[in-house]
Design an enzyme around this catalytic site. Structure first.
Site, PDB file in Angstrom:
ATOM      1  N   HIS A   8      40.215  37.070  38.673  1.00 50.29           N
ATOM      2  CA  HIS A   8      40.777  37.413  39.980  1.00 50.29           C
ATOM      3  C   HIS A   8      39.957  36.745  41.086  1.00 50.29           C
ATOM      4  CE1 HIS A   8      42.489  40.214  43.106  1.00 50.29           C
ATOM      5  NE2 HIS A   8      41.345  39.882  43.671  1.00 50.29           N
ATOM      6  N   GLU A   9      38.651  36.884  41.007  1.00 54.45           N
ATOM      7  CA  GLU A   9      37.803  36.339  42.081  1.00 54.45           C
ATOM      8  C   GLU A   9      37.895  34.820  42.147  1.00 54.45           C
ATOM      9  OE1 GLU A   9      36.880  38.199  44.253  1.00 54.45           O
ATOM     10  OE2 GLU A   9      37.052  40.110  43.208  1.00 54.45           O
TER      11      GLU A   9
HETATM   12 ZN   LIG Z   1      40.803  39.855  45.621  1.00 60.38          ZN
END
Ligand SMILES: [Zn+2]
Ligand SMILES: *[C@@H]1O[C@H](CO)[C@@H](O)[C@H](O)[C@H]1NC(C)=O
Ligand SMILES: *[C@@H]1O[C@H](CO)[C@@H](O)[C@H](O)[C@H]1NC(C)=O
Ligand SMILES: *[C@@H]1O[C@H](CO)[C@@H](O)[C@H](O)[C@H]1NC(C)=O
Ligand SMILES: *[C@@H]1O[C@H](CO)[C@@H](O)[C@H](O)[C@H]1NC(C)=O
Ligand SMILES: CC(=O)N[C@H]1CO[C@H](CO)[C@@H](O)[C@@H]1O
Ligand SMILES: [Ca+2]
Length: 655
Positions: free
Chosen positions: A454-455
């Site tokens: 996600h990051e």
């Molecule tokens: Zn995020």
């Protein structure tokens, strides 16, 4: 630039500073093996019609030196001789300029493998080799070769292959000195003079070489090295006369070819497994909940990371620098990184019943691994150097360099979250992973792939939308929300397994948080996840993570629709765009490149449709429309930031 966090309810307390200056250039200067890439190298040939060898038992007049030593049976010798004749006839090269280096019969398959090297002036041309496979009935079933043409052989000046005089010993020492400079441990004149050299004949092989003694420890741990005469063919097939120098260092064992007259190293091989191994949760295991760690060997993709992931012995390399940051401060260059065992082996204990600081080395290794995985995967799908990806050195020369990711494991500046800051191309992004306090012992986000994915995807979407130099395109509202949504969507694509079905629901962050950190599980079931376009009008859906959840849910529908239609690829790295999940990832990245700065949901949907049209001619257009329409973003939907969102469940005419 702003720092984007995983969760809305915890604000990141520290703003990332501008790219630190004075960065070590070691990623660029590490000594790596190399060799001439031969233009005329013939690819592996499988002979559909096996070619019979002309075996003439013990009648061939090959000198002993043309065949391998004492271990070879008469039968193998005859096969070896016949193979040399075969090569001579097939490639119009003199058999007198070849020798068999190995020949053995595989006991399981019955196939005899014969390995040949070409020679000139009685000296091996180290990269002019051939491999021939011979069936039980003495036929050549397959072969590969990169032999030197006869004209090139005859152009070589006759010279004595043996090192008998002072000038040869002197050349061997000069070759050592040239290699030492290349390895960054130069030998001055006095030290070179102090090296003792003597000609030795090997008792086992009968080959003659120069033994070099009293070599400084910085160059050879044993104080000794060897040098022998050789030839190397260069990219264009021409030959250069070299000295083949062999030295063992602490973490390397170099075998180099040095052109003494030309003053340069022509090729460099590291006999130490030039490999990288990571004891980690591999890419198909999202977190400790799904399985155990495994030793993953050489995971780097050769297109995306041609020189591997690791620069040297620790968790930093061309794509990411991973370290711990318990104070949560802005320093990172000199923070703690685990030291690999010899041969870049990263294997550290991980006791999940202990608190995270006890296994920080395993956590940093996992973070390093997953970031590199993201680098390579996104590279393959088009987030490459030209597109503004994160690398210290851009091998293609395109895009801006000097921007490998700073990835902090167990960062002390927060808990129960993670974040990523993306400045424009050429400046380093920073990922900060936090420890989660929901459970006791606490859990570490570094160990959960969907969180790291996600990051990292924040970096991808920010660099691809609006171009690499503009990091201001996914700021708030719908575009900021989709920034979150793409990050969840890529994490979902990566963790989906071939055994998953429509009834598998994906819970973002379920290891660290023990349940989903979003409002709903990602699911194609409208009851499990009721999100639709209209949600964007709700007062509790104005924050980017909530908006993103709606977008990610739509993308989840698109992904499944594409998988239903096209099937599932077990390995996203194979980049098989005929499969639904791989196609989905490709369309997401292509769409990001096409869409405008600060896109709306409708813009981003249209970009995906256009990307698909460009990629396949629109074969999946109606499938994609259908999936968006299921969640209210159909053909006649309308709305944008600050305006009412009108749902529509229809697909365009023609679908
Ligand atoms: Zn995020
Ligand atoms: C034959 O040799 C090649 C190398 O030239 C090797 O890659 C291949 O696997 C071998 N084939 C068989 C059938 O053993
Ligand atoms: C920078 O390079 C030197 C050697 O050139 C090395 O000792 C040092 O550890 C490197 N810095 C980092 C942050 O790795
Ligand atoms: C990892 O290291 C441990 C010792 O710390 C060792 O027992 C284990 O065999 C290693 N694992 C692998 C796969 O090499
Ligand atoms: C369209 O597809 C072609 C290959 O089919 C690709 O080279 C090109 O970059 C794509 N263009 C866009 C705008 O996506
Ligand atoms: C624009 C830019 O910074 N390009 C660089 C890419 O990398 C090569 C090699 O590292 C540099 O020479 C370029 O300046
Ligand atoms: Ca870059």
């Amino acid at each position: 630039m702003k720092t984007i966090s995983l969760l809305g309810f915890v604000a990141a307390s520290v703003v990332a500073s501008a790219a630190p200056s004075g960065i070590n250039n070691s990623a660029a200067t590490a000594i790596k093996p190399f060799r001439p890439i031969l233009k005329h190298r013939e690819s592996f040939l499988v002979h559909e019609e096996p070619i019979a060898l002309q075996i003439q038992a013990s009648q061939l007049s090959l000198s002993d030196s043309a065949l391998v030593g004492t271990m070879v049976s008469d039968e193998l010798k005859d096969i070896g001789a016949a193979v040399l004749n075969f090569l001579g006839a097939q490639y119009k090269v003199p058999t007198s300029n070849m020798r068999v280096t190995n020949a053995y019969t595989d006991s399981a398959s019955g196939i005899t493998h014969v390995y040949v090297v070409q020679t000139v002036n009685g000296v091996d041309i180290t990269n002019a080799v051939a491999n021939i496979n011979v069936s039980k009935d003495k036929k050549v079933i397959s072969s590969s070769q990169c032999l030197v043409a006869e004209a090139v052989l005859t152009s070589v000046t006759k010279e004595s292959p043996l090192m008998q005089d002072e000038s040869d010993l002197d050349q061997a020492k000069q070759a050592l000195a040239l290699l030492a400079s290349h390895l960054g441990v130069p030998l001055d004149k006095t030290a070179t003079g102090a090296v003792a050299a003597a000609v030795v004949t090997s008792e086992t092989s009968g080959q003659t070489y120069v033994s070099l003694e009293t070599v400084p420890d910085s160059i050879a741990i044993s104080g000794t090295a060897t040098a022998s005469r050789a030839y190397v063919q260069q990219e264009d097939g021409s030959l250069v006369s070299t000295w083949r120098v062999n030295v063992e260092q602490q973490d390397h064992w170099w075998n180099a070819n040095i052109d003494v007259a030309g003053g340069k190293v022509i090729s460099l091989v590291d006999w130490y497994a030039n490999s990288e191994s990571y004891y980690v949760y591999p890419k198909n295991i999202n977190s400790p909940d799904e399985g155990t760690r495994k030793m993953v060997v050489d995971p780097a993709n050769t297109d995306a990371s041609p020189k591997g992931w690791v620069t040297e012995g620790s968790t930093y390399g061309n794509n990411v620098w991973a370290q711990s940051n318990p104070t949560g401060g802005n320093n990172w260059q000199n923070n703690h990184r685990p030291k690999a065992q010899s041969g870049n082996v990263f294997n550290y204990t991980l006791d999940l019943s202990a608190q995270p600081p006890k296994y920080v080395d395993a956590a940093i290794t996992q973070l390093f691994y997953t970031n590199n995985l993201m680098h390579d995967l996104s590279y393959i799908y088009g987030f490459d150097e030209a597109a503004g990806n994160f690398q210290d050195v851009n091998y293609s020369g395109k895009g801006a360099d000097g921007d490998a990711v700073i990835a902090n494991a167990q960062d002390g500046s927060g808990t129960n979250n993670a974040n990523f800051a993306t400045p424009p191309d050429g400046q380093r992004p920073r990922m900060r992973m936090y420890v989660w306090t929901i459970t006791n012992p606490r859990r570490d986000g570094d160990l959960e792939q969907d969180i790291v994915a996600h990051e990292y995807t924040h970096g991808i979407s920010n660099r691809l939308t609006g171009g690499p130099a503009n990091s201001d395109c996914l700021d708030y509202g719908e575009s900021g929300g989709m920034g979150e949504g793409w990050s969840d969507a890529v994490a979902n694509i990566m963790r989906l397994k071939s055994t998953d079905t429509h009834s598998t629901d994906l819970l973002l962050g379920d290891y660290v948080y023990t349940k989903t950190i979003r409002n709903y599980a990602y699911s194609t079931n409208m009851r499990t996840n009721p999100s639709t376009y209209k949600y964007l009008d709700r007062s509790d859906y104005q924050e980017v993570h909530s908006i993103g959840e709606v977008w990610a849910e739509m993308l989840y529908e698109v992904m499944w629709a594409l998988i239903d239609k096209n099937g599932f690829s077990e390995d996203l790295f194979a980049h098989d765009l005929s499969k639904g999940n791989a196609l989905m990832l490709q369309l997401l990245l292509d769409g990001m490149k096409l869409q405008p700065c600060t896109p709306s949901f409708i813009d981003a949907r249209n970009a995906i449709i256009q990307a698909e049209k460009n990629l396949t001619g629109g074969k999946n257009a109606c499938t994609i429309w259908g999936a968006f329409a299921k969640r209210g973003l159909g053909a006649k939907a309308s709305g944008s930031d600050g305006k009412t969102h009108y749902e529509d469940y229809s697909v365009p005419g023609g679908c």
